[in-house]
Design a protein around this motif. Sequence first.
Motif, PDB file in Angstrom:
ATOM      1  N   ILE A   7      23.675   8.740   2.391  1.00 27.15           N
ATOM      2  CA  ILE A   7      22.266   8.649   2.787  1.00 27.15           C
ATOM      3  C   ILE A   7      21.385   8.509   1.551  1.00 27.15           C
ATOM      4  CG2 ILE A   7      20.336   9.903   3.831  1.00 27.15           C
ATOM      5  CD1 ILE A   7      22.275   8.709   5.867  1.00 27.15           C
ATOM      6  N   GLU A   8      21.659   9.279   0.501  1.00 26.54           N
ATOM      7  CA  GLU A   8      20.882   9.175  -0.737  1.00 26.54           C
ATOM      8  C   GLU A   8      20.946   7.753  -1.289  1.00 26.54           C
ATOM      9  OE1 GLU A   8      22.257  12.101  -3.528  1.00 26.54           O
ATOM     10  OE2 GLU A   8      21.607  13.767  -2.281  1.00 26.54           O
ATOM     11  N   PHE A  11      18.966   5.325   0.838  1.00 31.03           N
ATOM     12  CA  PHE A  11      17.531   5.524   0.626  1.00 31.03           C
ATOM     13  C   PHE A  11      17.092   4.917  -0.707  1.00 31.03           C
ATOM     14  CE2 PHE A  11      13.882   8.075  -0.839  1.00 31.03           C
ATOM     15  CZ  PHE A  11      13.009   7.833   0.206  1.00 31.03           C
ATOM     16  N   VAL A  16      17.490   2.528   3.883  1.00 27.49           N
ATOM     17  CA  VAL A  16      16.805   3.540   4.693  1.00 27.49           C
ATOM     18  C   VAL A  16      15.440   3.724   4.051  1.00 27.49           C
ATOM     19  CG1 VAL A  16      16.786   5.972   5.369  1.00 27.49           C
ATOM     20  CG2 VAL A  16      18.931   4.700   5.386  1.00 27.49           C
ATOM     21  N   LEU A  19      12.846   8.956   5.241  1.00 26.19           N
ATOM     22  CA  LEU A  19      13.816  10.039   5.244  1.00 26.19           C
ATOM     23  C   LEU A  19      13.089  11.339   5.538  1.00 26.19           C
ATOM     24  CD1 LEU A  19      16.773  10.817   4.656  1.00 26.19           C
ATOM     25  CD2 LEU A  19      16.083  11.184   2.292  1.00 26.19           C
ATOM     26  N   CYS A  20      13.517  12.035   6.571  1.00 26.28           N
ATOM     27  CA  CYS A  20      12.974  13.360   6.890  1.00 26.28           C
ATOM     28  C   CYS A  20      13.989  14.389   6.413  1.00 26.28           C
ATOM     29  CB  CYS A  20      12.767  13.508   8.397  1.00 26.28           C
ATOM     30  SG  CYS A  20      11.601  12.308   9.063  1.00 26.28           S
ATOM     31  N   SER A  21      13.502  15.442   5.794  1.00 27.80           N
ATOM     32  CA  SER A  21      14.449  16.411   5.239  1.00 27.80           C
ATOM     33  C   SER A  21      13.949  17.834   5.394  1.00 27.80           C
ATOM     34  CB  SER A  21      14.701  16.110   3.764  1.00 27.80           C
ATOM     35  OG  SER A  21      13.590  16.499   2.992  1.00 27.80           O
TER      36      SER A  21
END
Length: 126
Positions: A7-8, A11, A16, A19-21
């Motif tokens: 995912i990193e 992004f 992507v 990004l919600c974290s």
Amino acid sequence: ANDRTRIEQLFINGAVQILCSTSTLGIGVNMPAYMVIVKGTKGYTDNNYKEYAQSEVLQFIGRAGRPQFGPSGKAIILTEKTMVKSYQNLVSGSEILESSLGPELLRWMLGGVYRREFTSTGDVTK
């Protein structure tokens, strides 16, 4: 860890775009973004909601606008009305922020020597 790394990379590469974290991810990784929105300045700790430390909020918003990725960035902090002035002072540099590293610095350095991470003074300053 593999999902997180993937995912990193997606992004950072732009595949992507949003990004919600959690607050943990907001502090724990180096993922620069054009815009960071902090949706609330309290976290649930010890059966109660408590205001994040100012250093944590600075870590969150510090993801916005890194020179190697663009000329500017934006950070938006959503907080309670009573805290607005405090965050305005924090981001403008009007509020004094003290480091908590000082008391832990010696322990950190000795731990690095013990684990053989530091073999010279140059290793400590990297």
